[in-house]
Design a protein around this motif. Structure first.
Motif, mmCIF file in Angstrom:
data_model
loop_
_atom_site.group_PDB
_atom_site.id
_atom_site.type_symbol
_atom_site.label_atom_id
_atom_site.label_comp_id
_atom_site.label_asym_id
_atom_site.label_seq_id
_atom_site.Cartn_x
_atom_site.Cartn_y
_atom_site.Cartn_z
ATOM 1 N N GLY A 45 -25.526 3.099 -29.089
ATOM 2 C CA GLY A 45 -24.098 1.713 -29.369
ATOM 3 C C GLY A 45 -23.670 2.144 -29.803
ATOM 4 O O GLY A 45 -23.544 2.982 -30.423
ATOM 5 N N LEU A 46 -22.797 1.139 -30.330
ATOM 6 C CA LEU A 46 -21.228 1.397 -30.649
ATOM 7 C C LEU A 46 -21.719 1.816 -31.978
ATOM 8 O O LEU A 46 -22.492 0.577 -33.290
ATOM 9 N N ALA A 47 -20.930 2.212 -33.175
ATOM 10 C CA ALA A 47 -21.233 2.655 -34.476
ATOM 11 C C ALA A 47 -19.813 1.971 -35.025
ATOM 12 O O ALA A 47 -18.746 1.883 -34.539
ATOM 13 N N GLU A 48 -20.279 1.670 -36.677
ATOM 14 C CA GLU A 48 -18.980 2.046 -37.447
ATOM 15 C C GLU A 48 -17.287 2.712 -37.818
ATOM 16 O O GLU A 48 -18.304 4.084 -37.557
ATOM 17 N N PRO A 49 -16.308 2.258 -37.280
ATOM 18 C CA PRO A 49 -15.322 4.423 -36.898
ATOM 19 C C PRO A 49 -15.229 4.381 -38.251
ATOM 20 O O PRO A 49 -15.997 4.204 -39.446
ATOM 21 N N ILE A 50 -14.695 5.936 -38.158
ATOM 22 C CA ILE A 50 -15.462 7.056 -39.853
ATOM 23 C C ILE A 50 -13.581 6.773 -40.122
ATOM 24 O O ILE A 50 -12.598 6.719 -39.387
ATOM 25 N N PRO A 51 -13.551 6.404 -41.566
ATOM 26 C CA PRO A 51 -12.844 6.159 -42.276
ATOM 27 C C PRO A 51 -11.710 7.093 -42.523
ATOM 28 O O PRO A 51 -12.565 8.880 -42.398
ATOM 29 N N GLU A 52 -10.526 6.694 -41.712
ATOM 30 C CA GLU A 52 -9.125 8.206 -41.557
ATOM 31 C C GLU A 52 -8.718 8.626 -42.475
ATOM 32 O O GLU A 52 -8.930 9.879 -42.889
ATOM 33 N N GLN A 53 -9.432 8.701 -43.695
ATOM 34 C CA GLN A 53 -9.558 8.935 -45.343
ATOM 35 C C GLN A 53 -10.283 9.861 -45.217
ATOM 36 O O GLN A 53 -10.083 10.931 -46.386
ATOM 37 N N LEU A 54 -11.266 9.597 -44.523
ATOM 38 C CA LEU A 54 -12.591 11.106 -44.710
ATOM 39 C C LEU A 54 -12.540 12.295 -44.200
ATOM 40 O O LEU A 54 -12.825 12.027 -43.432
ATOM 41 N N SER A 55 -12.037 12.629 -44.624
ATOM 42 C CA SER A 55 -11.134 14.355 -44.098
ATOM 43 C C SER A 55 -12.648 15.200 -44.211
ATOM 44 O O SER A 55 -12.641 15.687 -42.736
ATOM 45 N N GLU A 56 -13.356 15.091 -44.714
ATOM 46 C CA GLU A 56 -14.772 16.198 -44.425
ATOM 47 C C GLU A 56 -15.468 15.705 -43.498
ATOM 48 O O GLU A 56 -15.969 16.622 -42.513
ATOM 49 N N ASP A 57 -15.078 13.825 -42.637
ATOM 50 C CA ASP A 57 -15.726 13.197 -41.429
ATOM 51 C C ASP A 57 -15.013 14.355 -40.073
ATOM 52 O O ASP A 57 -15.777 15.170 -39.457
ATOM 53 N N ARG A 58 -14.031 14.446 -40.429
ATOM 54 C CA ARG A 58 -13.228 15.374 -39.423
ATOM 55 C C ARG A 58 -13.547 16.555 -39.702
ATOM 56 O O ARG A 58 -14.143 17.583 -38.093
ATOM 57 N N ILE A 59 -13.787 17.233 -40.262
ATOM 58 C CA ILE A 59 -13.795 18.681 -40.360
ATOM 59 C C ILE A 59 -15.378 19.054 -39.924
ATOM 60 O O ILE A 59 -15.297 19.680 -39.186
ATOM 61 N N GLU A 60 -16.759 17.652 -40.140
ATOM 62 C CA GLU A 60 -17.329 17.977 -39.829
ATOM 63 C C GLU A 60 -17.262 18.319 -38.295
ATOM 64 O O GLU A 60 -18.441 19.038 -36.920
ATOM 65 N N VAL A 61 -16.740 17.250 -36.948
ATOM 66 C CA VAL A 61 -16.586 16.954 -36.141
ATOM 67 C C VAL A 61 -15.859 18.347 -35.523
ATOM 68 O O VAL A 61 -16.437 19.417 -34.363
ATOM 69 N N ALA A 62 -14.912 19.442 -36.070
ATOM 70 C CA ALA A 62 -14.224 20.163 -35.950
ATOM 71 C C ALA A 62 -15.127 21.629 -35.924
ATOM 72 O O ALA A 62 -15.333 21.807 -35.472
ATOM 73 N N GLU A 63 -16.143 21.054 -36.956
ATOM 74 C CA GLU A 63 -17.190 22.613 -36.894
ATOM 75 C C GLU A 63 -18.154 22.762 -35.894
ATOM 76 O O GLU A 63 -18.328 23.299 -35.054
ATOM 77 N N SER A 64 -18.489 21.340 -35.054
ATOM 78 C CA SER A 64 -19.176 20.677 -34.619
ATOM 79 C C SER A 64 -19.221 21.410 -32.806
ATOM 80 O O SER A 64 -19.261 22.142 -32.238
ATOM 81 N N LEU A 65 -17.592 21.237 -32.734
ATOM 82 C CA LEU A 65 -16.753 21.742 -31.537
ATOM 83 C C LEU A 65 -17.070 23.330 -31.255
ATOM 84 O O LEU A 65 -16.645 23.801 -30.671
ATOM 85 N N LYS A 66 -16.400 23.670 -32.760
ATOM 86 C CA LYS A 66 -16.129 25.203 -32.753
ATOM 87 C C LYS A 66 -17.533 25.707 -32.497
ATOM 88 O O LYS A 66 -17.508 26.754 -31.770
ATOM 89 N N ALA A 67 -18.935 24.886 -32.718
ATOM 90 C CA ALA A 67 -20.316 25.875 -33.275
ATOM 91 C C ALA A 67 -20.214 26.085 -32.183
ATOM 92 O O ALA A 67 -20.740 26.556 -30.845
ATOM 93 N N ARG A 68 -20.288 24.556 -30.150
ATOM 94 C CA ARG A 68 -20.545 24.476 -28.971
ATOM 95 C C ARG A 68 -19.180 25.359 -28.498
ATOM 96 O O ARG A 68 -19.468 25.686 -26.865
ATOM 97 N N LEU A 69 -18.305 25.313 -28.875
ATOM 98 C CA LEU A 69 -17.524 25.797 -27.640
ATOM 99 C C LEU A 69 -16.700 26.873 -27.912
ATOM 100 O O LEU A 69 -15.926 27.820 -28.690
ATOM 101 N N ARG A 70 -17.077 28.403 -27.214
ATOM 102 C CA ARG A 70 -17.376 29.919 -27.678
ATOM 103 C C ARG A 70 -17.135 30.392 -26.754
ATOM 104 O O ARG A 70 -16.550 31.369 -27.155
ATOM 105 N N GLU A 71 -17.044 29.922 -25.592
ATOM 106 C CA GLU A 71 -16.753 31.326 -25.078
ATOM 107 C C GLU A 71 -15.067 30.630 -23.808
ATOM 108 O O GLU A 71 -14.483 29.341 -23.848
ATOM 109 N N SER A 72 -14.527 31.933 -23.183
ATOM 110 C CA SER A 72 -12.974 31.098 -22.689
ATOM 111 C C SER A 72 -13.241 30.260 -21.295
ATOM 112 O O SER A 72 -12.456 29.455 -20.702
ATOM 113 N N GLY A 73 -14.664 29.997 -20.925
ATOM 114 C CA GLY A 73 -15.131 29.716 -19.796
ATOM 115 C C GLY A 73 -15.198 28.143 -20.161
ATOM 116 O O GLY A 73 -16.273 26.705 -19.374
ATOM 117 N N ASP A 74 -15.828 27.261 -21.358
ATOM 118 C CA ASP A 74 -15.927 26.391 -22.177
ATOM 119 C C ASP A 74 -15.103 25.266 -22.070
ATOM 120 O O ASP A 74 -13.749 25.343 -21.835
#
Length: 477
Positions: free
Chosen positions: A375-404
Motif C-alpha cells: 500500500g501507499l506510505a507517507e512520503p520521505i521529507p525532503e529535508q531528510l538527506s539520510e533517507d536519500r543516502i539509504e536509497v543510494a546505498e541500496s541501489l549501489k549494493a544491487r547495481l554492480r554489473e554493467s549489464g544491470d
C-alpha cells in the motif's frame, strides 16, 4: 443463499464490489428484539422471563410467598441458560481450503469447507461463513448436509462456494458462525466455530510482447555485457580449504594446480540484475483537494487496510509486467520502494522465506505474492538527506554489473524531485522511468530532464496499455 454441499460447477459466487464505488445501506433490524439487542434470549426465553416478572408483580401485590418462589424460578431459568451457554464450546471441527491456494484479482476461487463432528449425531444447526463487507452476506449452510458421510463415530459434511475478489490484498474469510441454543430453546448466542483464514488475492500479470529493451540497440534479451551469463557462471576466486567447508565448493582445477585443496569463493553474480523501484508515497499517487482521487482499500487480513489509488494500481501492474518480462529474458529482479527497502520486507503478503533477486520459473508468482498487499506510505521529507543516502546505498549494493538495469516507477514528480533522483542514481546506470500521472503533458519538462541524462522516460496515464508503453520505451535511443 445456500451453496452446494458437494463440489459442482454451479456453486454460488460472491463478487466483491470495487472499494471506491461500493456503498452499502445497512438493513434495519427485522424485529423489536433485534432492534433492542435482546438476542441473547429466544422468544420462548423472553416469554418465560416476562411471565416471571408478572408473577413477581402479583406476588408482591397479593402477598403470596409461593407465587414469589414460582416467579423467581421463571426469572432465573432463562438467565441461567444464557449464562451457561455463554461459556459453551462448539463440538464442530472446521477445515477451510482454497482452490487455487492464492486467488488472482477479478478471477474466481473456490472455497471448500469440511465440517466434522465427533461423537453422537449432531443436531441440525444453521451456519454462515463470514465474508468481508464488500462481498455482502456470506453463504448459509445447514449442518449436517444431506450428503454427509459417516465413518465410525465421526460425521463430515462438505460445502463449496466461489469468491471473486475485485482487488488484490489479504482477505479474511471466516469465521464460520452458528446460532447456538440450549436444549430447552430459551437462550441463543452467535458463536464463532473456527478462526478466519487468509486468502491472498494476487495482482494480475500482463505478458509483454518481445521488444527491444529500453536503452539497448541490440536484439531482444541481449545483455549489454559482452560475456554470456548463465546460471552456472561465477566471479570465481579461490582460497585454501578450511574445516567445515562443503565438498561441493572444492575447485578441482585450482586444487590440481596448487597440489592442495582449494575452494571457491564466489562473487555469485550469475545473471544481470534489474532493480524495479516503486514510489509508494501518498503525495505521488493520491492527489488532494480539487480533483482528489478515490481511495482504494487493500485488505490486510485482520490488520487495518492500506490505501491505494487507480494510478498506484497501474504502477504495480507495470512493475509486475516489466519484472516478469525481464526475468524471462535472463535478469534477476529486485523489487524495492522509494526508501530503498525490499518489497518483501514491507509487504504482509510476502513469503516467509522470500529471497531476492526473483529468478527462475517461479519469479513471476513470487513477485505477485510480494506485491499483493503493498500500500501507499507517507512520503520521505525532503529535508531528510539520510533517507536519500539509504536509497543510494541500496541501489549501489544491487547495481554492480554493467549489464544491470534500473526501472523507476514514479507518480507525480516535480522538477526538484527529478533532480533528486538524478543525483541519487547518476548517469552511469541504464535507467528507465515511468511517471504515472493523470495529465501526461504536464510533465514535459521533467521528462526532458530525464532524457537529457540519457535515461528512457515516459509520462503515462492509467488508461494506456502497458504493451504500447514498453514498445515506445524500447524505441527511445
Amino acid at each position: 443463499m445456500e451453496p452446494n454441499s458437494t463440489p459442482s460447477a454451479d456453486t454460488e459466487e460472491f463478487r466483491e464490489a470495487h472499494s471506491f464505488s461500493h456503498w452499502e445501506l445497512d438493513e434495519p433490524p427485522a424485529t423489536l428484539r433485534e432492534r433492542l439487542h435482546l438476542g441473547f434470549l429466544t422468544a420462548r426465553g423472553w416469554g418465560l422471563f416476562a411471565a416471571g416478572a408478572a408473577a413477581l408483580f402479583f406476588a408482591f401485590l397479593m402477598g403470596r410467598r409461593e407465587l414469589l418462589a414460582i416467579s423467581l424460578v421463571l426469572l432465573l431459568t432463562p438467565l441461567l441458560a444464557a449464562f451457561l451457554l455463554r461459556f459453551g464450546n462448539s463440538a464442530l471441527a472446521v477445515t477451510r481450503t482454497f482452490n487455487p491456494p492464492m486467488a488472482v484479482s477479478d478471477s474466481s476461487v473456490r472455497v471448500r469447507l469440511n465440517i466434522a463432528h465427533q461423537g453422537r449425531n449432531a443436531a441440525a444447526i444453521q451456519l454462515s461463513d463470514t465474508l468481508p463487507a464488500d462481498f455482502g452476506k456470506g453463504p448459509v449452510l445447514h449442518y449436517p448436509s444431506h450428503t454427509a458421510t459417516h465413518t465410525g463415530s465421526e460425521s463430515s459434511s462438505w460445502y463449496e462456494y466461489r469468491l471473486r475478489p475485485a482487488t488484490r490484498g489479504i482477505y479474511p474469510i471466516g469465521p464460520l458462525r452458528a446460532s447456538v441454543g440450549d436444549v430447552f430453546g430459551l437462550a441463543a448466542r452467535p458463536a464463532a466455530v473456527d478462526s478466519p483464514s487468509a486468502l491472498i488475492a494476487l495482482p494480475q500479470c500482463e505478458q509483454l510482447e518481445p521488444a527491444t529493451l529500453p536503452g539497448e540497440h541490440g536484439s531482444h534479451g541481449q545483455a549489454s555485457s559482452n560475456r554470456r551469463l548463465t546460471p552456472d557462471s561465477f566471479e570465481v576466486m579461490t582460497r585454501e580449504y578450511r574445516p567445515g567447508d562443503t565438498v561441493r565448493r572444492i575447485h578441482w582445477p585450482a586444487t590440481a594446480r596448487r597440489g592442495s585443496l582449494m575452494v571457491r569463493q564466489e562473487d555469485y553474480r550469475a545473471t544481470p540484475r534489474a532493480v524495479v523501484l516503486i514510489d509508494r508515497s501518498r503525495s505521488a499517487f493520491l492527489a488532494q483537494g480539487v480533483g482528489a482521487e478515490p481511495v482504494i482499500s487493500i485488505p490486510q487480513f485482520t490488520a487495518t487496510p492500506k490505501d491505494s489509488s487507480r494510478r498506484f494500481e497501474w504502477a504495480l501492474h507495470a512493475a509486475l509486467g516489466i519484472g516478469s518480462h525481464l526475468s524471462h529474458t535472463g535478469f534477476g529482479i529486485d523489487l524495492i520502494d522509494d526508501r530503498g527497502a525490499a518489497i518483501n520486507s514491507v509487504s504482509a503478503s510476502a513469503a516467509a522465506n522470500g529471497l531476492e533477486p526473483f529468478t527462475g520459473v517461479h519469479a513471476t508468482t513470487e513477485m505477485q505474492q510480494a506485491l499483493a498487499a503493498v500500500g501507499l506510505a507517507e512520503p520521505i521529507p525532503e529535508q531528510l538527506s539520510e533517507d536519500r543516502i539509504e536509497v543510494a546505498e541500496s541501489l549501489k549494493a544491487r547495481l554492480r554489473e554493467s549489464g544491470d538495469r534500473l526501472i523507476l516507477i514514479l507518480g507525480e514528480t516535480s522538477t526538484a524531485q527529478a533532480n533528486t533522483w538524478l543525483s541519487i542514481v547518476g548517469t552511469t546506470t541504464k535507467v528507465t522511468v515511468l511517471c504515472v500521472v493523470n495529465h501526461a503533458e504536464r510533465l514535459a519538462t521533467v521528462m526532458a530532464s530525464f532524457r537529457q541524462a540519457g535515461w528512457s522516460a515516459l509520462a503515462v496515464t492509467p488508461t494506456m496499455a502497458l504493451n504500447d508503453i514498453w514498445n515506445e520505451l524500447g524505441n527511445q535511443k
